[in-house]
Every structure is written in structure tokens, then in C-alpha cells.
Design an enzyme around this catalytic site. Structure first.
Site, PDB file in Angstrom:
ATOM      1  N   CYS A 153       0.836  -1.299   0.009  1.00 19.78           N
ATOM      2  CA  CYS A 153      -0.029   0.040  -0.008  1.00 19.78           C
ATOM      3  C   CYS A 153       1.034   1.193  -0.117  1.00 19.78           C
ATOM      4  O   CYS A 153       0.686   2.189  -0.535  1.00 19.78           O
ATOM      5  CB  CYS A 153      -0.846  -0.129   1.400  1.00 19.78           C
ATOM      6  SG  CYS A 153      -2.076  -1.504   1.245  1.00 19.78           S
ATOM      7  N   THR A 154       2.063   1.451   0.666  1.00 21.58           N
ATOM      8  CA  THR A 154       2.906   2.241   0.713  1.00 21.58           C
ATOM      9  C   THR A 154       3.586   2.540  -0.792  1.00 21.58           C
ATOM     10  O   THR A 154       3.532   3.572  -1.275  1.00 21.58           O
ATOM     11  CB  THR A 154       4.096   2.270   1.794  1.00 21.58           C
ATOM     12  OG1 THR A 154       3.524   2.144   3.010  1.00 21.58           O
ATOM     13  CG2 THR A 154       5.130   3.192   1.554  1.00 21.58           C
TER      14      THR A 154
END
Length: 151
Positions: free
Chosen positions: A42-43
Site C-alpha cells: 500500500c505504501t
């Protein structure tokens, strides 16, 4: 769902804002659903949207990331990664359900209910033009940008 008008929705977002689809009329809206703030995939995905954000803006597109995390978690994630776009908190899963992104997934050998990484592009009239489900992060954001530029 493709080529259908998406019903208006709103949800609380970072920077003390409320994101509403109707509020984006005339703009292309890129919504990406992701499982959890500050996790590796997600980062990376958020960083890819951040790094191409100026190009999305140049194409008249607004980017919104959505997960079930709290606004406090979103604010920390956004600040740490210097995201130039807002993150929406969908704690009650209303928007997730609208787009059908809640799935049973395997995590560490256990069945869990969570968000399937998905991206949707909605045109300036509120019509869904493209969707990606079960997204793999590498190269995805560039693919989304390339599609947005065709609208």
C-alpha cells in the site's frame, strides 16, 4: 458496472475534508482501494500515485485513496509519505460495498475479510470508464495514468 453512472457518495477524508463524487463534476476521478495504511504494498502504491500526481492533475484527474483505516491513521500515512492527494476513511464499508471490493482473502494461512486492491476511473460525467481488480502494484499506476490520458 462499466459505462454506468456511479451513484453519488461521500466519505470523510484527510485534511479535514469530505470527499463527494458530485463535488468532482467535470473532473476525472481515480479511486484506488487499498487494504491498509503503512503496509509495504500500500505504501509503494501510494508513492507511485504521489510520484505521478502532477501528470494526473495535468490530465484533469483527482486521485483518492480509500481504505477502512481511521482518519488519524490516514493523516499519519499521508504526512509520512507526503501524499499530495486525500485519503478517504470508509470504516462502515459503504463505499467499499458500492464498488464490491470487500473479499475473503488468505493472509498468513487464515481466511480474512478485507479490501481487494482495486482501482476505478470515473469520467467527468460520473460514469465508470475502467476498473482494475486484484491489482498487482508494479507498473499499475502508470497503466492507470495512460488510460486517464485517453479520456
Amino acid at each position: 458496472m462499466l459505462d454506468t453512472k456511479i451513484p453519488d457518495f461521500s466519505l470523510p477524508a484527510t485534511s479535514g475534508t469530505t470527499f463527494s463524487l458530485a463535488g468532482q463534476a467535470g473532473k476525472i476521478v481515480v479511486i484506488y482501494f487499498y487494504p491498509k495504511d503503512s503496509t509495504p504494498g500500500c505504501t509503494t502504491q501510494g508513492q507511485n500515485f504521489r510520484d505521478l500526481h502532477a501528470e494526473f492533475q495535468a490530465a484533469n484527474a483527482v486521485v483518492l485513496g480509500i481504505s477502512r483505516d481511521s482518519l488519524k491513521s490516514h493523516e499519519n500515512f499521508k504526512a509520512k509519505q507526503a501524499f499530495p492527494f486525500e485519503l478517504g476513511s470508509d470504516a462502515d464499508e459503504a463505499v467499499c460495498n458500492l464498488f464490491g471490493v470487500i473479499k475473503q482473502k488468505m493472509m498468513y494461512g487464515k481466511q480474512v475479510r478485507g479490501i481487494e486492491r482495486s482501482t476505478f476511473v470515473i469520467d467527468g460525467q460520473g460514469v465508470l470508464r475502467r476498473e482494475w481488480r486484484g491489482v498487482k502494484v508494479p507498473g499499475h499506476v502508470q497503466e492507470v495514468l495512460d488510460f486517464v490520458k485517453t479520456l
